[in-house]
Design a protein around this motif. Structure first.
Motif, PDB file in Angstrom:
ATOM      1  N   GLY A   1     -94.085 -16.566  -6.628  1.00  0.00           N
ATOM      2  CA  GLY A   1     -94.757 -17.613  -7.479  1.00  0.00           C
ATOM      3  C   GLY A   1     -96.100 -16.199  -7.339  1.00  0.00           C
ATOM      4  O   GLY A   1     -96.799 -16.183  -8.239  1.00  0.00           O
TER       5      GLY A   1
ATOM      6  N   LEU B   1     -84.911 -20.043  -5.777  1.00  0.00           N
ATOM      7  CA  LEU B   1     -85.583 -21.208  -5.474  1.00  0.00           C
ATOM      8  C   LEU B   1     -85.992 -22.424  -6.372  1.00  0.00           C
ATOM      9  O   LEU B   1     -86.178 -22.777  -7.463  1.00  0.00           O
ATOM     10  CB  LEU B   1     -87.280 -19.459  -6.765  1.00  0.00           C
ATOM     11  N   PRO B   2     -86.240 -23.829  -5.442  1.00  0.00           N
ATOM     12  CA  PRO B   2     -86.758 -25.021  -6.204  1.00  0.00           C
ATOM     13  C   PRO B   2     -87.943 -24.449  -7.024  1.00  0.00           C
ATOM     14  O   PRO B   2     -89.364 -24.008  -6.577  1.00  0.00           O
ATOM     15  CB  PRO B   2     -87.293 -26.119  -5.728  1.00  0.00           C
ATOM     16  N   ARG B   3     -88.091 -25.081  -8.155  1.00  0.00           N
ATOM     17  CA  ARG B   3     -89.393 -24.869  -9.230  1.00  0.00           C
ATOM     18  C   ARG B   3     -90.387 -26.935  -9.343  1.00  0.00           C
ATOM     19  O   ARG B   3     -89.644 -27.849  -9.769  1.00  0.00           O
ATOM     20  CB  ARG B   3     -89.261 -24.210 -11.132  1.00  0.00           C
ATOM     21  N   ALA B   4     -91.598 -25.928  -9.616  1.00  0.00           N
ATOM     22  CA  ALA B   4     -92.266 -27.306  -9.350  1.00  0.00           C
ATOM     23  C   ALA B   4     -92.523 -27.278 -10.302  1.00  0.00           C
ATOM     24  O   ALA B   4     -93.041 -28.593 -11.585  1.00  0.00           O
ATOM     25  CB  ALA B   4     -93.849 -27.030  -8.279  1.00  0.00           C
ATOM     26  N   ASP B   5     -91.948 -26.817 -11.785  1.00  0.00           N
ATOM     27  CA  ASP B   5     -92.663 -26.471 -13.260  1.00  0.00           C
ATOM     28  C   ASP B   5     -91.393 -27.678 -14.136  1.00  0.00           C
ATOM     29  O   ASP B   5     -91.296 -27.609 -14.893  1.00  0.00           O
ATOM     30  CB  ASP B   5     -92.790 -25.708 -13.832  1.00  0.00           C
ATOM     31  N   LYS B   6     -89.832 -26.785 -13.668  1.00  0.00           N
ATOM     32  CA  LYS B   6     -89.341 -28.267 -14.188  1.00  0.00           C
ATOM     33  C   LYS B   6     -88.166 -28.096 -13.140  1.00  0.00           C
ATOM     34  O   LYS B   6     -88.394 -27.875 -12.434  1.00  0.00           O
ATOM     35  CB  LYS B   6     -88.690 -26.932 -15.507  1.00  0.00           C
ATOM     36  N   ASP B   7     -87.326 -29.223 -13.809  1.00  0.00           N
ATOM     37  CA  ASP B   7     -85.837 -29.337 -12.752  1.00  0.00           C
ATOM     38  C   ASP B   7     -84.964 -28.686 -12.720  1.00  0.00           C
ATOM     39  O   ASP B   7     -84.334 -28.046 -14.183  1.00  0.00           O
ATOM     40  CB  ASP B   7     -85.375 -30.900 -13.805  1.00  0.00           C
TER      41      ASP B   7
ATOM     42  N   VAL C   1     -81.091 -25.956  -7.762  1.00  0.00           N
ATOM     43  CA  VAL C   1     -81.053 -24.642  -6.686  1.00  0.00           C
ATOM     44  C   VAL C   1     -79.610 -23.819  -6.349  1.00  0.00           C
ATOM     45  O   VAL C   1     -79.326 -24.819  -6.151  1.00  0.00           O
ATOM     46  CB  VAL C   1     -81.902 -25.426  -5.621  1.00  0.00           C
TER      47      VAL C   1
END
Lengths: 337, 338
Positions: B227, B269-275, B278
């Motif tokens: 990121g 990579l888990p994302r903070a902006d979408k579901d 992973v």
């Protein structure tokens, strides 16, 4: 009868949905000074933590360093005594447990720390580390070894790993071993303090998926303490955001990431670097840094960094506003609406 | 073309002699950094990204050996320079920003004393002043000017402080001020924001970007956080087991990763902006003492072929992107040898 089935039977006994209830939890660490080591001040680590954790759910406790999230975890694990406030476990006041009841509590509540290397004895084989815990809590006997093997498979390791020392395992394997140790007493509630912070991305995903599948299978309840919002979004059901020892927002995770109400939560979400070029949604950069924890918060803890600060924010603590049944926020802005 | 290039690293191989055997930390690393560019070096623990940064500065520990390779900085071959010649470049033309503020700031000196040392040793302008009082004044003005530039709160007070009195964010601002104060041509920033909270990280990255733009400095940003690279860099090199397996512009690598490792990394990579679902990469990073034969990634690669187990992939150029993978090597595929 296998250990697995006994555990399930235990789980379904109680009908109450709320497993852990935390009310107005506070922790001040005294600062000692002078020749007589008198208390000259306090570190106000936790001012007010209040939340419920339901059976078999994952509650994420989010905040930056110094927000008091780890201290809350330590109090829940009964490793620190609260200065004020109460913890109820299955409606029992944890502060008033007798010594035998404390034993009962410690068996049901386990904690996994951030650095698996620091929480494993370097001179003990993984086997001995795990069996020691079983002996102390009198579970899994007399076939301790068989149970240890079963636990290792459950966390994705093999029997061979029981004969390793901590330094002979990789970071991901160590975290799995620590998890196996936590699971060996059939806990109900597991406190995960930054469980993947020391792991690489490719391994982090493995551990997160392991935590999820264990929860699906054995209905563990998790308190996930972390600063990593991507991890929060990935595995938690509900989220409590803390700032300077005070909870400021509490909401189902999905809703929080969609419509955060508190300006701090909004700033936090917008500060996370997104691995997508040109995703650049206008960043909401916060000014300043969280102040000294030796100063007590008088009004809103976020007032000095908040972009929407109003006079009232520096005068009085904002009351709790219900956005809906499951979403609460403490901010004067939402009060005004 | 050559004029716009500040750094060229070619086929760099570094080994560490340890009690366990020879650790092959770098196994042929090649990349370029252009003037005024921010180049991101991504990779997991042990991939060799920090060793690359240290090798460029010739700061490798005593048990390290540069086996092979070339490092050309601003037209000079760094590996053939004498130590005193290197000293003139290090800390002046190439400066560093490190992850842990505790280890690079001296705990027993005030910020002013440490900053003053840097300027007195390295700054030509200040060294040319004769009068002692004038020197002190020039030093003071310069420190305050730099601290103002990095938006340090209350600079006059901060310079009298010791490192422990500064917060993590302030220390990293101090480090940036020191790094930029000599107007270096290249800054090597090794995980500069990893120890910081996200809100502070965002501030520091923003600051670094604006200073870099203002002075036209080239930056190598070493981090594990994809990121951070997406938001700061123009090009990225992805490292695995001591090699750069993929290089390209951030836009192209993120939208269409070519190497299976890069692909796996993006999916893990888990994302903070979408579901997102992973997917992890199975297995773990190889032991650098006992590297697998052929492509180092093949034991974890879902698309591994027979050839991957035997032969190390060649460096291919696919529409300006550099990839080391057998999937793209062959007459029918897009790759051609770089």
């Amino acid at each position: 009868m296998g250990a697995v089935s006994t555990m399930r039977a235990e789980k379904t006994e109680t009908g109450d949905d709320v497993l852990v209830r935390v009310e107005g939890l506070r922790k001040w660490f005294p600062i000692l000074g002078g020749v007589f080591q008198r208390t000259v001040g306090y570190i106000y680590a936790v001012e007010d933590a209040t939340f419920n954790i339901k059976n078999a759910e994952t509650l994420a406790l989010v905040g930056e360093s110094g927000s008091g999230k780890t201290t809350v975890g330590l109090m829940l694990a009964k490793l620190e005594h609260p200065t004020a406030g109460k913890i109820f476990y299955r409606n029992r006041d944890v502060g008033k447990l007798s010594s035998s009841e404390t034993r009962w509590y410690r068996k049901r509540v386990q904690m996994v720390f951030q650095d698996p290397y620091a929480s494993l004895n370097p001179r003990m084989l993984i086997k001995d580390t795990i069996i020691e815990v079983m002996k102390v809590h009198r579970v899994g006997g007399p076939n301790y070894y068989d149970r240890a093997v079963e636990l290792m498979t459950r966390v994705g390791l093999s029997e061979e790993h029981l004969y390793r020392y901590p330094h002979e395992l990789s970071g991901g394997q160590r975290q799995r071993a620590v998890l196996a140790r936590a699971l060996c007493v059939n806990p109900e509630f597991i406190i995960l303090d930054e469980p993947t912070a020391s792991l690489d991305v490719s391994v982090q995903a493995q551990v997160l998926d392991l935590l999820k599948s264990l929860q699906d299978e054995f209905r563990y309840t998790y308190l996930l303490i972390t600063h990593n919002l991507a991890v929060v979004r990935y595995i938690s059901d509900r989220t409590v955001v803390m700032y300077r020892g005070i909870w400021v927002e509490s909401s189902p995770t999905r809703e929080l990431f969609g419509r955060a109400e508190h300006p701090y939560t909004q700033a936090l979400l917008s500060s996370v670097p997104i691995p997508e070029p040109r995703s650049n949604v206008e960043k909401q950069l916060l000014k300043g840094e969280p102040p000294n924890p030796t100063e007590r918060v008088k009004a809103c803890p976020f007032a000095d960094r908040c972009p929407y600060v109003m006079p009232v924010c520096n005068e009085k603590t904002p009351p709790v506003t219900q956005i809906n049944d499951s979403h609460q926020v403490r901010c004067w802005l939402t009060v005004k609406k | 073309m050559v004029l716009s290039r500040i750094l060229e690293v070619a086929d760099l191989k570094v080994e560490f002699r340890t009690y366990r055997g020879v650790v092959k930390a770098l196994n042929g690393v090649s990349f370029n950094v252009d003037k005024g560019e921010v180049f991101g070096l991504a990779g997991e623990t042990g991939s060799g990204k920090s060793v690359t940064g240290l090798a460029i500065q010739r700061l490798l520990p005593g048990n390290a050996v540069i086996v092979e390779g070339r490092i050309v900085f601003d037209g000079r071959d760094l590996l053939s320079l004498k130590e005193d010649e290197m000293n003139k470049i290090r800390g002046k033309e190439i400066t560093a920003v490190f992850q842990d503020p505790h280890t690079y700031l001296n705990p027993v000196f005030t910020m002013r004393e440490q900053f003053r040392d840097i300027l007195l040793t390295n700054d030509r302008e200040i060294a040319s002043i004769k009068d002692k009082r004038e020197i002190e004044k020039a030093v003071h003005d310069r420190i305050i000017q730099m601290l103002t530039e990095v938006q340090m709160p209350a600079p006059e007070r901060v310079i009298k402080m010791y490192p422990h009195e500064l917060s993590g964010g302030m220390k990293q601002r101090m480090m940036l001020a020191m790094a930029f104060s000599l107007r270096p041509k290249l800054i090597i920033a090794d995980e500069p924001t990893t120890a910081l909270d996200v809100t502070i990280q965002a501030q520091v990255l923003e600051l670094m970007k604006s200073l870099q733009k203002k002075y036209g400095t080239s930056v190598i940003l070493i981090t594990h956080d994809l990121g951070v690279i997406a938001e700061t860099c123009s090009r990225i090199g992805v490292m695995y087991a001591g090699r750069i397996v993929e290089t390209g512009t951030v836009d192209s690598v993120y939208s269409e990763p070519l190497h299976p490792y890069t692909q796996g990394l993006m999916r893990a990579l888990p994302r903070a902006d979408k579901d997102l679902k992973v997917e992890s990469i199975g297995g773990s990073v190889p032991d650098l003492v006992d590297l697998p034969t052929g492509c180092p990634f093949h034991p974890r690669c879902s698309r591994a072929m027979e050839i991957c187990r035997k032969i190390n992939p060649r460096t291919l150029n696919i529409d300006g992107r550099i990839v080391e993978c057998h999937l793209y090597d062959g007459e029918t595929s897009r790759g051609r040898v770089a």
